[in-house]
Design an enzyme around this catalytic site. Structure first.
Site, PDB file in Angstrom:
ATOM      1  N   GLY A  59      32.790 -23.872 -42.567  1.00 31.40           N
ATOM      2  CA  GLY A  59      33.601 -22.933 -43.095  1.00 31.40           C
ATOM      3  C   GLY A  59      33.706 -22.779 -44.459  1.00 31.40           C
ATOM      4  O   GLY A  59      33.555 -23.890 -45.261  1.00 31.40           O
ATOM      5  N   CYS A  86      30.965 -30.396 -41.189  1.00 28.38           N
ATOM      6  CA  CYS A  86      31.347 -30.049 -42.661  1.00 28.38           C
ATOM      7  C   CYS A  86      32.696 -29.838 -42.538  1.00 28.38           C
ATOM      8  O   CYS A  86      33.677 -30.742 -42.497  1.00 28.38           O
ATOM      9  CB  CYS A  86      30.503 -28.759 -42.921  1.00 28.38           C
ATOM     10  N   TYR A  87      33.164 -28.695 -42.519  1.00 26.52           N
ATOM     11  CA  TYR A  87      34.768 -27.967 -42.631  1.00 26.52           C
ATOM     12  C   TYR A  87      35.431 -28.420 -41.289  1.00 26.52           C
ATOM     13  O   TYR A  87      36.486 -29.197 -41.284  1.00 26.52           O
ATOM     14  CB  TYR A  87      34.954 -26.500 -42.758  1.00 26.52           C
ATOM     15  N   HIS A 181      24.932 -30.667 -42.103  1.00 27.30           N
ATOM     16  CA  HIS A 181      24.760 -29.954 -40.946  1.00 27.30           C
ATOM     17  C   HIS A 181      23.330 -30.264 -39.904  1.00 27.30           C
ATOM     18  O   HIS A 181      22.347 -30.217 -40.236  1.00 27.30           O
ATOM     19  CB  HIS A 181      24.423 -28.538 -41.433  1.00 27.30           C
ATOM     20  N   GLU A 183      22.497 -28.672 -37.583  1.00 24.75           N
ATOM     21  CA  GLU A 183      21.945 -27.529 -36.710  1.00 24.75           C
ATOM     22  C   GLU A 183      20.833 -26.961 -37.611  1.00 24.75           C
ATOM     23  O   GLU A 183      19.873 -26.135 -36.902  1.00 24.75           O
ATOM     24  CB  GLU A 183      23.104 -26.547 -36.464  1.00 24.75           C
ATOM     25  N   SER A 235      14.674   2.157 -24.543  1.00 29.68           N
ATOM     26  CA  SER A 235      14.370   2.415 -25.784  1.00 29.68           C
ATOM     27  C   SER A 235      12.806   2.256 -26.159  1.00 29.68           C
ATOM     28  O   SER A 235      12.252   2.737 -27.390  1.00 29.68           O
ATOM     29  CB  SER A 235      15.043   1.826 -26.821  1.00 29.68           C
ATOM     30  N   GLY A 236      12.277   1.608 -25.165  1.00 29.56           N
ATOM     31  CA  GLY A 236      11.096   1.045 -25.643  1.00 29.56           C
ATOM     32  C   GLY A 236      11.007  -0.333 -26.132  1.00 29.56           C
ATOM     33  O   GLY A 236       9.771  -0.965 -26.175  1.00 29.56           O
ATOM     34  N   GLY A 237      12.183  -0.747 -26.265  1.00 32.14           N
ATOM     35  CA  GLY A 237      12.251  -2.395 -26.844  1.00 32.14           C
ATOM     36  C   GLY A 237      12.329  -3.276 -25.718  1.00 32.14           C
ATOM     37  O   GLY A 237      12.633  -2.838 -24.823  1.00 32.14           O
ATOM     38  N   VAL A 238      12.415  -4.440 -26.170  1.00 31.69           N
ATOM     39  CA  VAL A 238      12.368  -5.592 -24.881  1.00 31.69           C
ATOM     40  C   VAL A 238      13.891  -5.569 -24.495  1.00 31.69           C
ATOM     41  O   VAL A 238      14.108  -5.797 -23.300  1.00 31.69           O
ATOM     42  CB  VAL A 238      11.918  -6.906 -25.905  1.00 31.69           C
ATOM     43  N   ASP A 239      14.998  -5.454 -25.316  1.00 30.17           N
ATOM     44  CA  ASP A 239      16.188  -5.621 -24.586  1.00 30.17           C
ATOM     45  C   ASP A 239      16.825  -4.880 -23.432  1.00 30.17           C
ATOM     46  O   ASP A 239      17.074  -5.306 -22.562  1.00 30.17           O
ATOM     47  CB  ASP A 239      17.315  -5.479 -25.967  1.00 30.17           C
ATOM     48  N   SER A 240      16.497  -3.475 -24.000  1.00 30.13           N
ATOM     49  CA  SER A 240      16.716  -2.415 -22.650  1.00 30.13           C
ATOM     50  C   SER A 240      15.968  -2.622 -21.424  1.00 30.13           C
ATOM     51  O   SER A 240      16.217  -2.593 -20.370  1.00 30.13           O
ATOM     52  CB  SER A 240      16.782  -1.029 -23.306  1.00 30.13           C
ATOM     53  N   LYS A 381      18.296 -13.410 -28.724  1.00 33.74           N
ATOM     54  CA  LYS A 381      17.269 -12.889 -28.618  1.00 33.74           C
ATOM     55  C   LYS A 381      15.931 -13.472 -27.962  1.00 33.74           C
ATOM     56  O   LYS A 381      15.096 -13.246 -27.107  1.00 33.74           O
ATOM     57  CB  LYS A 381      16.457 -12.268 -30.335  1.00 33.74           C
TER      58      LYS A 381
END
Ligand code: XMP
Length: 525
Positions: A59, A86-87, A181, A183, A235-240, A381
């Site tokens: 942080g 870290c923090y 870090h 990550e 919507s035509g996208g992957v999520d929906s 995602k």
């Protein structure tokens, strides 16, 4: 459900680091479920869940700042394994009786070499000298001002850097602090360190897989929906698309998908949606052809925000009308992802300046009073893509780039007319085709054509032309908040330009957008 029946998880307490989401993604990559929780989370709240360990993120604060966020002290003595990064490490030191040295000139930003210490068997050895054969030095990514001057009682030092004798520390009770870090990719042994924490210290099992997610999500959706009816805006996208397929797997034809053709879609898009959903996946789909209606509403409009508002309002109206035709509908399925959830529950109160209104087409029409089904709300995602693939969505859907709700209306700069949309659609199809053929589609965050409001002079055959200028935009990005322009190979740019001016009537010039975001944005409007 009692606690042990719940999915085991790691709680990541968010102290405001820019890397907090990345920590969560890395833990998930280790196939362990985790959630980001506010820094103010209490021990009692953690104990209501099946929490196996806690990560305290980094942080921007110093522990000595007025109002610096602290961890509930009861968590530190709860017996749960804790990894402070870290923090987070500074908090462990500060709150457990050690000493943090504030701005002591020991700050480190960037790569540092760590000397790993041989530890007693008792303290968890997340870093081991055998990890780095050769000179025994491990590269680690640092980004800190304060550091730990004295460890709390019972801790041993795991590693030192040139600037900081205590770069990592551990306590036999399973408390570990890392000044660096693990990550980020710049810490090459970072994943190994996280795995040791998750599997050896917390005793987690690597069982957070796509398969287990799908079966758990399916039964959760069934429980929630019962015999109710669900609608989902595609919507035509992957999520929906993934949300719809998952809901369909759970409750079958209780789901109806609605797809609105706004006339501002890319070449072949409505046909692809119909083919994939009706023919391939056998999901009930209503297609609303609203091309004329949207074009009528957009006539004469040039302001980007006005275009967004018109499309948003019109979409909601059409969506409601279609839903009404279906009779009683109880739920609305949406492809909301974890980063959206994190953002909308953010404790950050700084008012961000509105750059663009990102109208999320498919958003809940407020007056419909539908209950939300959001099966992807804890996924990132890349996890959504894995789920989509496992559920049988075709590859080209799974890897689709994001496409803005207002569609080509914000890529036709200036007034949106049928003719200008056709010009853009043709140019855009060439850009996509060439990029796919070059095998570069998956390396890009987004790639598309923009129809500028400019006309320029050209020469074709023996004649002078005065025709449209098309811009090509291609970016690499990890989160769409920042982006760099893609260094597409010259031969690829050359064939895109040559095909557009030869194949698209009314275009005689192609330019390539070489601005990053910021200061530009990805879209032109
Ligand atoms: P910008 O242009 O702000 O875009 O750098 C960042 C990402 O958001 C998408 N975008 C939108 N998505 N409605 C949407 O659903 C919108 O109005 C909208 N405007 C931009 C853009 O395509 C990129 O992925």
């Amino acid at each position: 459900m009692n606690k042990t029946q719940q999915r085991e998880m790691i709680a990541i307490l968010d102290f405001g680091s820019q890397y907090t989401q990345l920590i969560a993604r890395r833990v998930r990559e280790c196939r362990v479920y985790c959630e980001l929780l506010p820094a103010t989370t209490t021990r009692a709240e953690l104990l209501q869940r099946n929490v196996r360990g806690v990560i305290l993120s980094g942080g921007p604060n110093s522990v000595y700042d007025a109002g610096a966020p602290l961890c509930d002290p009861a968590i530190l003595t709860s017996g749960l394994p804790i990894l402070g990064i870290c923090y987070g490490m500074q908090l462990l030191a500060h709150q457990l009786g050690g000493r943090v040295a504030a701005a002591s000139g020991r700050h480190e930003y960037g790569s540092a070499e760590l000397e790993i210490q041989q530890t007693s068997q008792k303290a968890p050895a997340l870093l081991r000298p055998t990890d780095v054969p050769g000179n025994g030095k491990m590269l680690a990514w640092m980004s800190h001002g304060d550091s730990v001057a004295e460890m709390p009682q019972g801790f041993v030092c795991l590693a030192s850097s040139a600037n900081n004798p205590i770069a990592a520390m551990a306590h036999p009770a399973g408390l570990i602090g890392l000044l660096f870090h693990p990550e980020v990719v710049h810490t090459p042994q970072g994943m190994l360190i996280l795995q040791r924490f998750l599997f050896e210290v917390c005793g987690c099992q690597p069982n957070w897989t796509t398969g287990t997610f799908i079966s758990e999500a399916t039964s959760r959706i069934r429980d929630q929906v019962g015999s109710g009816r669900v609608i989902c805006g595609l919507s035509g996208g992957v999520d929906s698309a993934v949300a719809a397929v998952l809901v369909h797997r759970a409750v079958g034809d209780q789901l109806t998908c609605i797809f609105v053709d706004t006339g501002c879609l890319r070449a072949g898009e409505p046909e692809q949606v119909v083919e994939t959903f009706r023919q391939h996946l056998h999901i009930p789909l209503v297609v609303v052809d609203a091309r004329a209606r949207f074009l009528g509403r957009l006539a004469g409009v040039t302001d980007p925000e006005a275009k967004r508002r018109i499309i948003g309002e019109e979409f909601v109206r059409l969506f409601e009308a279609e839903a009404e035709k279906l009779g009683q509908v109880d739920f609305l399925a949406q492809g909301t992802l974890y980063p959206d959830v994190i953002e909308s529950t953010s404790h950050d109160t700084t008012a961000a300046v509105r750059i663009k209104t990102h109208h999320n087409v498919g958003g809940l029409p407020e007056q419909m009073a539908l209950r939300l089904v959001e099966p992807l709300r804890y996924l990132f995602k890349d996890e959504v893509r894995d789920v989509g693939r496992e559920l049988g969505l075709p590859e080209e859907w799974v890897w689709r780039h994001p496409f803005p709700g207002p569609g080509l209306a914000i890529r036709v700069i200036g007034e949106v007319t049928q003719e200008r949309l056709e010009t853009l659609r043709a140019a855009d199809a060439i850009v996509l085709d060439e990029v796919c053929q070059a095998g570069l589609y998956r390396e890009l965050g987004q790639v598309f054509a923009v129809l500028t409001p400019l006309q320029s002079v050209g020469v074709m055959g023996d004649g002078r032309t005065y025709a449209h200028v098309v811009a090509v935009r291609a970016v690499t990005t990890s989160d769409f908040m920042t982006a760099d322009w893609a260094r597409l190979p010259y031969p690829l740019l050359a064939s895109i330009a040559s095909r557009i001016v030869n194949e698209v009537p009314g275009v005689n010039r192609v330019v390539y957008d070489i601005t990053s975001k910021p200061p530009a944005t990805i879209e032109w409007e």
